[in-house]
Design a protein around this motif. Structure first.
Motif, mmCIF file in Angstrom:
data_model
loop_
_atom_site.group_PDB
_atom_site.id
_atom_site.type_symbol
_atom_site.label_atom_id
_atom_site.label_comp_id
_atom_site.label_asym_id
_atom_site.label_seq_id
_atom_site.Cartn_x
_atom_site.Cartn_y
_atom_site.Cartn_z
ATOM 1 N N LEU A 122 1.001 -1.307 0.017
ATOM 2 C CA LEU A 122 0.090 0.120 0.006
ATOM 3 C C LEU A 122 0.608 1.326 0.053
ATOM 4 N N PRO A 123 1.765 1.535 -1.115
ATOM 5 C CA PRO A 123 2.391 2.941 -1.185
ATOM 6 C C PRO A 123 1.631 4.071 -1.200
ATOM 7 N N HIS A 124 2.191 5.237 -0.656
ATOM 8 C CA HIS A 124 1.663 6.324 -1.115
ATOM 9 C C HIS A 124 0.054 6.521 -0.951
ATOM 10 N N GLU A 125 -0.667 6.909 -1.994
ATOM 11 C CA GLU A 125 -2.041 7.205 -1.695
ATOM 12 C C GLU A 125 -3.068 5.913 -1.524
ATOM 13 N N LEU A 126 -2.277 4.620 -2.102
ATOM 14 C CA LEU A 126 -2.930 3.589 -1.719
ATOM 15 C C LEU A 126 -3.256 3.385 -0.267
ATOM 16 N N ALA A 127 -2.360 3.666 0.809
ATOM 17 C CA ALA A 127 -2.510 3.771 2.098
ATOM 18 C C ALA A 127 -4.195 4.331 2.481
ATOM 19 N N GLU A 128 -4.563 5.163 1.491
ATOM 20 C CA GLU A 128 -5.817 5.632 1.925
ATOM 21 C C GLU A 128 -6.809 5.225 1.291
#
Length: 372
Positions: A281-287
């Motif tokens: 879940l890098p960068h925006e994927l963590a949201e």
């Protein structure tokens, strides 16, 4: 400057409204949140004009032109087994909610959310660029991984044929290629892949995340069904193409109970090898992915995220080499042990044969193959 998105449109003009978190029919992301480089951030609010029973217009897919000057990307990461790759498209209409490539859309000034799966860019003319790069003096032949960041066989490929044209150049020059896809469209190119496979010039890995059709429909809305992907493995194998199954990503709690079942189904279809990748879940994927969980799997959301944090040192992602693909800690070790034991028991613990580089024939810049 990002390429213009107006060159070709598969379904009509794009719907630009910023969607609030919630399911969108036929799409994976639950919202269109702004990318990390944007100076301002927009948020959907209820202004009183939208009725609960009123449906928003459907999102349309648009495809612009990616005016790349080269198509081969070089890689020196110790986590992946290739030095060269080609991505025929930016963005992916498969719409997989977990796709690690989503944050790359932020570089275009677009959202890694719904924009990633609706505002696509195709590398038109990629075959000509590839021919030029392969003909350069001093080019060293090394297997090319085709469609790694985004799927080279996503739905728009049926009409645009960028991947097909690239594969034709690789076939003509007898250049080794490996493909990862979750699309049955790869079967269209069996006329090339079967010959290349028998000569040691091609591998295909089919990505299978789950065998649950209902879950796949919500999580990978425009990809082939899991059962269709297993059938694709069978057809590739029967045509003489060395195949592997890639259980990717393994999602804690949500899909990890299916690990052994996926390997068994792939083996029965003729796959020779197997691999897996833990959810990243890098960068925006963590949201974006937690947002998807809250919409589609609210009762499991906290458990999924807690397991991820256990494997990532308390965070949702750790990009460190050697850890990002598998995670670390007790839970990661259990998954690794289960995978190894199942792969050995089922007979998938073989490596695919090394791709040959000694058959390569460099093309001349004018399109003719060199005699020397």
């Amino acid at each position: 400057m990002p390429p213009s998105p107006s060159a070709w449109c598969s379904e009509g003009p794009a719907h630009a409204m910023i969607s609030p978190p919630g399911p969108t029919k036929g799409r994976g992301a639950a919202s269109n949140r702004d990318g990390r480089f944007e100076p301002t951030h927009r948020e959907a609010v209820d202004d009183g004009w939208h009725r609960d029973d009123e449906e928003l217009p459907p999102l349309r897919t648009t495809v612009g032109v990616d005016t790349a000057r080269s198509v081969i990307t070089r890689n020196d990461s110790p986590d992946v087994p290739f030095e060269q790759s080609i991505n025929p498209y930016r963005g992916c209409e498969h719409g997989c909610a977990y796709c690690f490539a989503r944050p790359s859309h932020a570089y275009l000034g677009l959202s890694p959310g719904l924009d990633f799966e609706t505002r696509l860019f195709a590398k038109r003319g990629a075959a000509e660029l590839l021919r030029k790069e392969l003909s350069r003096r001093g080019y060293r032949c090394s297997p090319i991984a085709l469609g790694i960041n985004t799927d080279g066989y996503q739905p728009v490929e049926r009409e645009l044929r960028v991947t097909r044209e690239l594969l034709e150049v690789l076939h003509e020059t007898r250049h080794p290629v490996s493909i990862v896809t979750k699309s049955a469209l790869v079967e269209r190119d069996l006329d090339l892949l079967s010959e290349m496979g028998r000569e040691g010039l091609a591998h295909v890995a089919v990505s299978v995340t789950t065998l649950d059709r209902s879950l796949a429909r919500r999580m990978e809305p425009r990809a082939a069904t899991p059962q269709r992907r297993i059938e694709t493995l069978r057809r590739l194998s029967e045509a003489g193409v060395p195949t592997a199954v890639l259980v990717a990503p393994v999602i804690p709690v949500l899909t990890d109970p299916e690990l052994e079942a996926i390997l068994e189904a792939a083996s029965a279809a003729g796959a020779r090898s197997a691999g897996y990748v833990m959810l990243r879940l890098p960068h925006e994927l963590a949201e974006l992915f937690p947002e998807w969980l809250e919409v589609h799997e609210p009762l499991k959301a906290s458990r999924v995220l807690n397991r991820l944090r256990e494997m990532r040192g308390g965070a949702l992602y750790d990009a460190s080499f050697g850890k990002r693909m598998t995670g670390e800690g007790p839970y990661a070790e259990i998954i690794q042990r289960r995978f190894r034991l199942a792969r050995q028991r089922i007979g998938l613990n073989n490596r695919l044969p090394d791709l040959r580089t000694d058959l390569f024939r460099a093309p001349s810049p004018n399109g003719q193959l060199s005699l020397l």
